[in-house]
Write a protein that holds these residues in place. Sequence first.
Motif, PDB file in Angstrom:
ATOM      1  N   GLY A 193      52.085  31.300  38.644  1.00 46.25           N
ATOM      2  CA  GLY A 193      53.400  31.028  39.180  1.00 46.25           C
ATOM      3  C   GLY A 193      54.176  31.083  37.828  1.00 46.25           C
ATOM      4  O   GLY A 193      54.006  32.103  37.259  1.00 46.25           O
ATOM      5  N   LYS A 194      54.889  30.176  37.666  1.00 47.95           N
ATOM      6  CA  LYS A 194      55.784  29.937  36.179  1.00 47.95           C
ATOM      7  C   LYS A 194      54.979  29.660  34.906  1.00 47.95           C
ATOM      8  O   LYS A 194      55.566  29.655  34.012  1.00 47.95           O
ATOM      9  N   ARG A 195      54.021  28.986  35.236  1.00 44.93           N
ATOM     10  CA  ARG A 195      53.221  28.345  34.183  1.00 44.93           C
ATOM     11  C   ARG A 195      52.291  29.312  33.598  1.00 44.93           C
ATOM     12  O   ARG A 195      51.539  30.006  34.236  1.00 44.93           O
ATOM     13  N   ALA A 196      51.941  29.089  32.275  1.00 46.49           N
ATOM     14  CA  ALA A 196      51.030  29.852  31.615  1.00 46.49           C
ATOM     15  C   ALA A 196      50.007  28.803  31.008  1.00 46.49           C
ATOM     16  O   ALA A 196      50.490  27.922  30.081  1.00 46.49           O
ATOM     17  N   ALA A 197      48.687  28.932  31.210  1.00 44.17           N
ATOM     18  CA  ALA A 197      47.886  27.910  30.537  1.00 44.17           C
ATOM     19  C   ALA A 197      46.722  28.750  29.813  1.00 44.17           C
ATOM     20  O   ALA A 197      46.721  30.171  29.901  1.00 44.17           O
ATOM     21  N   LEU A 198      46.153  28.269  29.049  1.00 44.04           N
ATOM     22  CA  LEU A 198      44.942  29.070  28.142  1.00 44.04           C
ATOM     23  C   LEU A 198      43.727  29.084  29.262  1.00 44.04           C
ATOM     24  O   LEU A 198      43.567  28.364  30.061  1.00 44.04           O
ATOM     25  N   ILE A 199      42.883  30.350  29.222  1.00 47.26           N
ATOM     26  CA  ILE A 199      41.865  30.374  30.022  1.00 47.26           C
ATOM     27  C   ILE A 199      40.563  30.992  29.029  1.00 47.26           C
ATOM     28  O   ILE A 199      40.886  31.745  28.027  1.00 47.26           O
ATOM     29  N   ASP A 200      39.435  30.624  29.144  1.00 50.00           N
ATOM     30  CA  ASP A 200      38.482  31.237  28.458  1.00 50.00           C
ATOM     31  C   ASP A 200      37.827  32.315  29.093  1.00 50.00           C
ATOM     32  O   ASP A 200      38.271  32.738  30.338  1.00 50.00           O
ATOM     33  N   PHE A 260      43.827  31.856  39.508  1.00 51.65           N
ATOM     34  CA  PHE A 260      42.769  31.022  38.693  1.00 51.65           C
ATOM     35  C   PHE A 260      42.981  29.677  39.046  1.00 51.65           C
ATOM     36  O   PHE A 260      43.950  29.013  39.292  1.00 51.65           O
ATOM     37  N   GLY A 261      41.840  29.046  39.169  1.00 51.24           N
ATOM     38  CA  GLY A 261      41.785  27.580  39.579  1.00 51.24           C
ATOM     39  C   GLY A 261      41.536  26.746  38.571  1.00 51.24           C
ATOM     40  O   GLY A 261      41.173  27.321  37.335  1.00 51.24           O
ATOM     41  N   ARG A 262      41.736  25.514  38.369  1.00 49.89           N
ATOM     42  CA  ARG A 262      41.631  24.604  37.110  1.00 49.89           C
ATOM     43  C   ARG A 262      40.292  24.048  37.141  1.00 49.89           C
ATOM     44  O   ARG A 262      39.966  23.520  36.059  1.00 49.89           O
ATOM     45  N   SER A 263      39.546  24.065  38.099  1.00 50.47           N
ATOM     46  CA  SER A 263      38.104  23.481  38.149  1.00 50.47           C
ATOM     47  C   SER A 263      37.230  24.411  37.366  1.00 50.47           C
ATOM     48  O   SER A 263      36.998  25.432  37.498  1.00 50.47           O
ATOM     49  N   ALA A 264      36.426  23.681  36.432  1.00 51.68           N
ATOM     50  CA  ALA A 264      35.190  24.235  35.685  1.00 51.68           C
ATOM     51  C   ALA A 264      34.138  24.710  36.699  1.00 51.68           C
ATOM     52  O   ALA A 264      33.321  25.457  36.348  1.00 51.68           O
ATOM     53  N   ALA A 265      34.134  23.786  37.873  1.00 48.41           N
ATOM     54  CA  ALA A 265      33.006  24.015  38.785  1.00 48.41           C
ATOM     55  C   ALA A 265      33.343  25.406  39.485  1.00 48.41           C
ATOM     56  O   ALA A 265      32.313  26.119  39.941  1.00 48.41           O
ATOM     57  N   ARG A 266      34.546  25.747  39.669  1.00 54.56           N
ATOM     58  CA  ARG A 266      34.747  27.087  40.482  1.00 54.56           C
ATOM     59  C   ARG A 266      35.733  28.114  39.507  1.00 54.56           C
ATOM     60  O   ARG A 266      36.723  28.258  39.806  1.00 54.56           O
ATOM     61  N   PRO A 267      35.194  28.584  38.268  1.00 53.10           N
ATOM     62  CA  PRO A 267      35.952  29.462  37.658  1.00 53.10           C
ATOM     63  C   PRO A 267      36.184  30.687  37.923  1.00 53.10           C
ATOM     64  O   PRO A 267      35.367  31.168  39.046  1.00 53.10           O
ATOM     65  N   ALA A 268      36.986  31.443  37.630  1.00 49.89           N
ATOM     66  CA  ALA A 268      37.467  32.797  37.870  1.00 49.89           C
ATOM     67  C   ALA A 268      36.795  33.704  36.980  1.00 49.89           C
ATOM     68  O   ALA A 268      37.190  34.852  36.377  1.00 49.89           O
ATOM     69  N   GLY A 269      35.320  33.438  36.683  1.00 42.92           N
ATOM     70  CA  GLY A 269      34.382  34.272  36.051  1.00 42.92           C
ATOM     71  C   GLY A 269      34.542  35.684  36.227  1.00 42.92           C
ATOM     72  O   GLY A 269      34.427  36.566  35.439  1.00 42.92           O
ATOM     73  N   LYS A 270      34.573  36.261  37.455  1.00 42.53           N
ATOM     74  CA  LYS A 270      34.449  37.522  37.809  1.00 42.53           C
ATOM     75  C   LYS A 270      35.591  38.372  37.309  1.00 42.53           C
ATOM     76  O   LYS A 270      35.374  39.278  36.788  1.00 42.53           O
ATOM     77  N   ARG A 271      36.719  37.699  37.472  1.00 43.16           N
ATOM     78  CA  ARG A 271      38.118  38.235  36.648  1.00 43.16           C
ATOM     79  C   ARG A 271      37.984  38.506  35.293  1.00 43.16           C
ATOM     80  O   ARG A 271      38.449  39.468  35.006  1.00 43.16           O
ATOM     81  N   LEU A 294      44.951  40.929  36.945  1.00 42.68           N
ATOM     82  CA  LEU A 294      43.527  40.874  37.578  1.00 42.68           C
ATOM     83  C   LEU A 294      43.546  40.671  39.022  1.00 42.68           C
ATOM     84  O   LEU A 294      42.500  40.321  39.456  1.00 42.68           O
ATOM     85  N   SER A 295      44.687  40.484  39.699  1.00 38.91           N
ATOM     86  CA  SER A 295      44.642  40.380  41.207  1.00 38.91           C
ATOM     87  C   SER A 295      43.963  41.307  41.912  1.00 38.91           C
ATOM     88  O   SER A 295      43.011  40.651  42.772  1.00 38.91           O
ATOM     89  N   ASN A 296      43.428  42.461  41.789  1.00 44.15           N
ATOM     90  CA  ASN A 296      42.750  43.396  42.327  1.00 44.15           C
ATOM     91  C   ASN A 296      41.885  43.925  41.171  1.00 44.15           C
ATOM     92  O   ASN A 296      42.223  44.944  40.479  1.00 44.15           O
ATOM     93  N   PRO A 297      40.450  43.770  41.105  1.00 46.53           N
ATOM     94  CA  PRO A 297      39.641  44.028  40.002  1.00 46.53           C
ATOM     95  C   PRO A 297      39.409  45.476  40.157  1.00 46.53           C
ATOM     96  O   PRO A 297      38.967  46.278  38.987  1.00 46.53           O
ATOM     97  N   LYS A 298      39.744  46.299  41.095  1.00 54.82           N
ATOM     98  CA  LYS A 298      39.522  47.588  41.395  1.00 54.82           C
ATOM     99  C   LYS A 298      40.879  48.404  40.756  1.00 54.82           C
ATOM    100  O   LYS A 298      40.621  49.838  40.728  1.00 54.82           O
TER     101      LYS A 298
END
Length: 137
Positions: free
Chosen positions: A47-54, A77-88, A115-119
Motif C-alpha cells: 500500500g502506502k507503507r514501505a518496510a524492510l524485507i530480507d 508480502f506478509g509480516r509473519s516470519a512463518a509465512r514469508p514471501a520467499g519465492k518472490r 514482483l506481483s507476477n514472477p513470470k
Amino acid sequence: MRVPLDARRNQLEQIPWVESASVQRILPNRLRIELTERTPVAFARNGKRAALIDAHGVILDRPRGEDLHFPIVAGRFGRSAARPAGKRMQTYEEFVKDVELVRGGSSDRVSEIDLSNPKDLRVVMTAGWRAPTMRRR
C-alpha cells in the motif's frame, strides 16, 4: 540449570530481526547466546507503507534515524516470519544476480521491481543505465 534452552532459543527466534539463535549452557552458571541477524535487501511496498524485507521475504521494522538505500519491491508480502514471501524474493535475488552478470554495478541502479507476477517482472532503473547493445557480425 533451570533455564529451558530450547524455549529461550524459540523466544529469541520470534524477534523479527533474528534469523537464528543458539543458546548453550556453560557450567557452572553461564549461558552463551549467539544470534544471527536478518539482513535487509530491499524495501517492500504494501500500500502506502514501505518496510524492510530480507532475502527470505520476512518483513522487518525500519530502524529509526537510519538513512537506508535499497530498491523497492512491490507485491504481496506478509509480516509473519512463518509465512514469508520467499519465492518472490528468490526471483528478486536471481534478477539482481543476472543484471550484475550483464554489467557489473548495474544492480545499484535498480530503483523498483514489481514482483506481483514472477513470470513478468517490471523493473525501473535509475538514469544512466543502458541495456547492452548487440553488434552484428
